[in-house]
Design an enzyme around this catalytic site. Structure first.
Site, PDB file in Angstrom:
ATOM      1  N   VAL A  49       0.841  -1.194   0.000  1.00 22.96           N
ATOM      2  CA  VAL A  49       0.000   0.000   0.000  1.00 22.96           C
ATOM      3  C   VAL A  49       0.877   1.245   0.000  1.00 22.96           C
ATOM      4  CG1 VAL A  49      -1.873   1.222   1.160  1.00 22.96           C
ATOM      5  CG2 VAL A  49      -1.729  -1.282   1.317  1.00 22.96           C
ATOM      6  N   GLY A  50       0.892   1.951  -1.128  1.00 27.55           N
ATOM      7  CA  GLY A  50       1.663   3.182  -1.232  1.00 27.55           C
ATOM      8  C   GLY A  50       0.772   4.398  -1.129  1.00 27.55           C
ATOM      9  N   ASN A  51       1.371   5.568  -1.112  1.00 30.25           N
ATOM     10  CA  ASN A  51       0.600   6.803  -1.004  1.00 30.25           C
ATOM     11  C   ASN A  51      -0.297   7.036  -2.214  1.00 30.25           C
ATOM     12  OD1 ASN A  51       1.543   8.216   1.528  1.00 30.25           O
ATOM     13  ND2 ASN A  51       3.512   7.796   0.563  1.00 30.25           N
ATOM     14  N   THR A  52       0.141   6.584  -3.373  1.00 30.90           N
ATOM     15  CA  THR A  52      -0.614   6.814  -4.601  1.00 30.90           C
ATOM     16  C   THR A  52      -1.295   5.554  -5.109  1.00 30.90           C
ATOM     17  OG1 THR A  52       0.989   8.534  -5.212  1.00 30.90           O
ATOM     18  CG2 THR A  52      -0.487   7.745  -6.941  1.00 30.90           C
ATOM     19  N   ALA A  57       7.068   0.763   6.213  1.00 31.07           N
ATOM     20  CA  ALA A  57       6.992  -0.643   5.815  1.00 31.07           C
ATOM     21  C   ALA A  57       7.546  -0.869   4.415  1.00 31.07           C
ATOM     22  CB  ALA A  57       5.545  -1.120   5.896  1.00 31.07           C
ATOM     23  N   ASP A  58       7.369   0.109   3.525  1.00 31.29           N
ATOM     24  CA  ASP A  58       7.911  -0.019   2.173  1.00 31.29           C
ATOM     25  C   ASP A  58       9.425  -0.115   2.195  1.00 31.29           C
ATOM     26  OD1 ASP A  58       8.010   2.620   3.118  1.00 31.29           O
ATOM     27  OD2 ASP A  58       7.900   3.496   1.107  1.00 31.29           O
ATOM     28  N   ARG A  59      10.046   0.613   3.100  1.00 32.20           N
ATOM     29  CA  ARG A  59      11.501   0.590   3.215  1.00 32.20           C
ATOM     30  C   ARG A  59      11.959  -0.716   3.864  1.00 32.20           C
ATOM     31  NH1 ARG A  59      13.178   6.306   5.673  1.00 32.20           N
ATOM     32  NH2 ARG A  59      15.116   5.867   4.529  1.00 32.20           N
ATOM     33  N   ASP A 117      14.223   3.463  -4.072  1.00 34.33           N
ATOM     34  CA  ASP A 117      12.823   3.165  -4.377  1.00 34.33           C
ATOM     35  C   ASP A 117      12.135   4.446  -4.847  1.00 34.33           C
ATOM     36  OD1 ASP A 117      10.104   2.486  -4.377  1.00 34.33           O
ATOM     37  OD2 ASP A 117      10.370   1.039  -2.758  1.00 34.33           O
TER      38      ASP A 117
END
Length: 249
Positions: free
Chosen positions: A7-10, A102-104, A123
């Site tokens: 789940v990303g910001n966009t 979490a993405d990192r 990234d």
């Protein structure tokens, strides 16, 4: 089968996998699904309801409840959320590991598993992150504005500059305002990344460490990549899978 959410910001990437090597991938706008019921209807169009577990890497905490409710209501399970403090195969050598996005976390996990104990990961998302892995210790990183953030800043912060769509250019000087912005944004970001990586290599003795580019916005600069840079769009998904593997043992 495992159901994974990045789940990303966009955008949100949804993936089904059995082994963490191949993924059945769908992508949606992050804020297009507002409830657990809408999520169920969307997933039902593509996948059978035979998920072993649901694992979520999210940088948008205010919608995490959707995945929690979905897992409980439709799968009778608890959603598993990625966090650095739950993963013990890497030393998180920063002040507050629980604050690492979490993405990192999943980028670092996958880099460690697939490319070795030393790595530099870039990234390209809404924001661009650079991660430093040294002897399986996460030493920290860098966050800079992403491509679209820079374009929007120019558009909103000035009276006349237009909002442009970014695309690669074969020249370093533009002949109109739109190309001036495109070239300026892309070259400024790439130049900043190159400089940062060179300093990281020197300061952390990582001259031979692999450099991995990932993230949806990396497609913008793929043709600019140097030969020694690894382009890996599924790095984060594998990181989510490896996180699950680690905590499920």
């Amino acid at each position: 089968m495992l159901l994974l959410f990045d789940v990303g910001n966009t955008h949100t990437t949804i993936a089904l996998t059995k082994d963490g090597k191949s993924f059945d991938i769908k992508r949606v706008s992050t804020h297009s699904i507002q409830t657990e019921d809408e999520l169920y209807v969307f997933l039902k169009m593509f996948y059978r309801n035979d998920f072993k577990d649901i694992v979520v890497s999210s940088v948008v905490p205010n919608i995490n409840y959707i995945f929690e409710f979905f897992a409980e209501k439709y799968l009778n399970k608890k959603a598993i959320f990625v966090s650095a403090k739950e993963y013990n195969e890497i030393i998180w050598n920063v002040n507050t590991p629980e604050e690492i996005g979490a993405d990192r976390v999943v980028d670092v996990i996958a880099a460690s598993r697939d490319y070795g104990k030393d790595a530099i990961v870039v990234d390209f998302g809404t924001a661009i992150t650079i991660e430093v892995l040294k002897e399986n210790r996460y030493e920290g990183g860098v966050i800079i504005p992403g491509f679209n953030m820079m374009v929007n800043a120019l558009f909103k912060g000035t009276a006349k500059l237009p909002k442009v769509e970014l695309k690669p250019s074969d020249t370093f000087v533009g002949k109109d305002t739109g190309s001036n912005i495109r070239i300026g944004v892309i070259n400024t970001i790439l130049g900043g990344i190159d400089y940062t990586i060179e300093r990281i290599k020197s300061d952390y003795d990582l001259k031979s460490a692999p450099i991995i580019y990932t993230g949806g916005q990396s497609k913008l600069i793929r043709e600019y990549l140097k030969k020694d840079i690894i382009y890996d769009l599924e790095l984060g998904l594998r990181g989510i899978y490896y996180f699950y593997e680690n905590i499920a043992c």
